[in-house]
Design a protein around this motif. Structure first.
Motif, PDB file in Angstrom:
ATOM      1  N   THR A 130       0.832  -1.200   0.000  1.00 42.16           N
ATOM      2  CA  THR A 130       0.000   0.000   0.000  1.00 42.16           C
ATOM      3  C   THR A 130       0.867   1.251   0.000  1.00 42.16           C
ATOM      4  O   THR A 130       0.582   2.227  -0.718  1.00 42.16           O
ATOM      5  CB  THR A 130      -0.931  -0.011   1.222  1.00 42.16           C
ATOM      6  N   LYS A 131       1.945   1.238   0.759  1.00 42.64           N
ATOM      7  CA  LYS A 131       2.859   2.381   0.792  1.00 42.64           C
ATOM      8  C   LYS A 131       3.463   2.635  -0.581  1.00 42.64           C
ATOM      9  O   LYS A 131       3.560   3.792  -1.034  1.00 42.64           O
ATOM     10  CB  LYS A 131       3.962   2.135   1.819  1.00 42.64           C
ATOM     11  N   HIS A 134       0.863   4.198  -2.969  1.00 41.21           N
ATOM     12  CA  HIS A 134       0.706   5.634  -2.714  1.00 41.21           C
ATOM     13  C   HIS A 134       1.882   6.422  -3.287  1.00 41.21           C
ATOM     14  O   HIS A 134       1.699   7.497  -3.876  1.00 41.21           O
ATOM     15  CB  HIS A 134       0.578   5.898  -1.212  1.00 41.21           C
ATOM     16  N   ARG A 185     -12.439  -0.281  -1.752  1.00 37.08           N
ATOM     17  CA  ARG A 185     -12.829   1.060  -2.166  1.00 37.08           C
ATOM     18  C   ARG A 185     -12.135   2.164  -1.360  1.00 37.08           C
ATOM     19  O   ARG A 185     -11.773   3.211  -1.936  1.00 37.08           O
ATOM     20  CB  ARG A 185     -14.357   1.206  -2.098  1.00 37.08           C
ATOM     21  N   PRO A 186     -11.901   1.988  -0.050  1.00 35.22           N
ATOM     22  CA  PRO A 186     -11.174   3.041   0.663  1.00 35.22           C
ATOM     23  C   PRO A 186      -9.790   3.336   0.087  1.00 35.22           C
ATOM     24  O   PRO A 186      -9.333   4.483   0.113  1.00 35.22           O
ATOM     25  CB  PRO A 186     -11.087   2.500   2.091  1.00 35.22           C
ATOM     26  N   LEU A 187      -9.109   2.316  -0.454  1.00 34.08           N
ATOM     27  CA  LEU A 187      -7.802   2.557  -1.057  1.00 34.08           C
ATOM     28  C   LEU A 187      -7.946   3.400  -2.324  1.00 34.08           C
ATOM     29  O   LEU A 187      -7.165   4.331  -2.556  1.00 34.08           O
ATOM     30  CB  LEU A 187      -7.106   1.232  -1.366  1.00 34.08           C
ATOM     31  N   ASP A 189     -10.296   5.543  -2.958  1.00 34.81           N
ATOM     32  CA  ASP A 189     -10.618   6.910  -2.532  1.00 34.81           C
ATOM     33  C   ASP A 189      -9.389   7.632  -1.983  1.00 34.81           C
ATOM     34  O   ASP A 189      -9.180   8.819  -2.241  1.00 34.81           O
ATOM     35  CB  ASP A 189     -11.726   6.886  -1.480  1.00 34.81           C
ATOM     36  N   ALA A 190      -8.560   6.915  -1.236  1.00 35.36           N
ATOM     37  CA  ALA A 190      -7.361   7.531  -0.676  1.00 35.36           C
ATOM     38  C   ALA A 190      -6.386   7.954  -1.775  1.00 35.36           C
ATOM     39  O   ALA A 190      -5.751   9.013  -1.682  1.00 35.36           O
ATOM     40  CB  ALA A 190      -6.675   6.561   0.289  1.00 35.36           C
ATOM     41  N   LEU A 191      -6.280   7.148  -2.825  1.00 29.95           N
ATOM     42  CA  LEU A 191      -5.378   7.480  -3.922  1.00 29.95           C
ATOM     43  C   LEU A 191      -5.874   8.673  -4.734  1.00 29.95           C
ATOM     44  O   LEU A 191      -5.096   9.290  -5.466  1.00 29.95           O
ATOM     45  CB  LEU A 191      -5.202   6.266  -4.844  1.00 29.95           C
ATOM     46  N   ASP A 193      -7.145  11.373  -3.318  1.00 34.63           N
ATOM     47  CA  ASP A 193      -7.087  12.570  -2.482  1.00 34.63           C
ATOM     48  C   ASP A 193      -6.292  13.659  -3.198  1.00 34.63           C
ATOM     49  O   ASP A 193      -5.151  13.437  -3.615  1.00 34.63           O
ATOM     50  CB  ASP A 193      -6.427  12.242  -1.147  1.00 34.63           C
ATOM     51  N   GLN A 217      -9.213   9.577 -12.929  1.00 41.84           N
ATOM     52  CA  GLN A 217      -9.096  10.736 -12.062  1.00 41.84           C
ATOM     53  C   GLN A 217      -8.250  11.806 -12.748  1.00 41.84           C
ATOM     54  O   GLN A 217      -7.367  11.498 -13.551  1.00 41.84           O
ATOM     55  CB  GLN A 217      -8.531  10.360 -10.696  1.00 41.84           C
TER      56      GLN A 217
END
Length: 226
Positions: A130-131, A134, A185-187, A189-191, A193, A217
């Motif tokens: 995940t890191k 991002h 889905r939270p990942l 959405d976080a990407l 931001d 996006q």
């Protein structure tokens, strides 16, 4: 990434090299449906220069070049990119395609604000933490010009292979030799931001079928007109 993660990354690089070597042009010459969608989105946004991450042997990069875009194709498999370059010559688009062997765990080898659009079909859901995901999206943001568009696809946690095979932690599961980071889905959405999240479109691909999201996006700002 942990030592185990580094070992997995190295094993995946070797696996993909062998896969492309044993199965030249394994995905065929027809573009993926996400690439066709991306071409329309990029054209509507006035994009001319496209970076494809995880280009493999090039079916989508070559399609984008045939559609008139200048394409920079990156992949960590030198074998896949050799096939891409040969196909570009055959198709007469080698003047619009450049390639770079690159591991997306490292900074992208491009200047700030140097491309209009970025495309990545199932690259972000490879064996990346995940890191690292991002950090990669941060690099995509860096190399995009204002108003640039990013279209990517990922397998998600509704996929049949989620939770199957060998678990490597961080929602990464290895099945049939291929390690996949399944997105929730939270990942997504976080990407997004700091971006405009234009679309999260669910679709299916392949015989299983694989279940994916196609994410579009846009970076804030207006792209300078030529």
């Amino acid at each position: 990434m942990s030592d185990d993660g580094q070992d997995l990354a190295g094993a995946q690089r070797v696996h993909w090299q062998h896969t492309y070597g044993d199965h030249p042009g394994m995905y065929g010459e027809e573009p993926s449906a996400p690439a066709v969608h991306a071409a329309a989105v990029f054209r509507a946004a006035g994009a001319r220069d496209v970076l494809e991450l995880g280009a493999g042997h090039g079916r989508d990069a070559l399609y984008l070049a045939r559609e008139g875009f200048t394409v920079r194709a990156a992949d960590f498999s030198a074998v896949g990119l050799e096939q891409l370059r040969a196909a570009a010559v055959r198709q007469g688009v080698d003047g619009r395609v450049t390639t770079a062997v690159h591991d997306v765990r490292e900074p992208l080898p491009l200047p700030d604000g140097s491309v209009d659009a970025v495309f990545a079909h199932m690259l972000l859901c490879m064996a990346l933490s995940t890191k690292e995901i991002h950090a990669l999206v941060g690099e995509v943001r860096r190399v995009l010009r204002p108003g640039g568009v990013f279209v990517y696809t990922v397998r998600h946690t509704g996929d049949a292979h989620y939770g199957a095979g060998t678990a490597h932690g961080d929602d990464i599961f290895e099945h049939g030799g291929f390690a996949v980071h399944f997105f929730d889905r939270p990942l997504v959405d976080a990407l997004a931001d700091g971006w405009t999240l234009d679309e999260v479109h669910p679709f299916e691909e392949g015989g299983l079928p694989r279940r994916l999201w196609r994410v579009t996006q846009t970076l804030p700002g207006e792209r300078a007109q030529p």
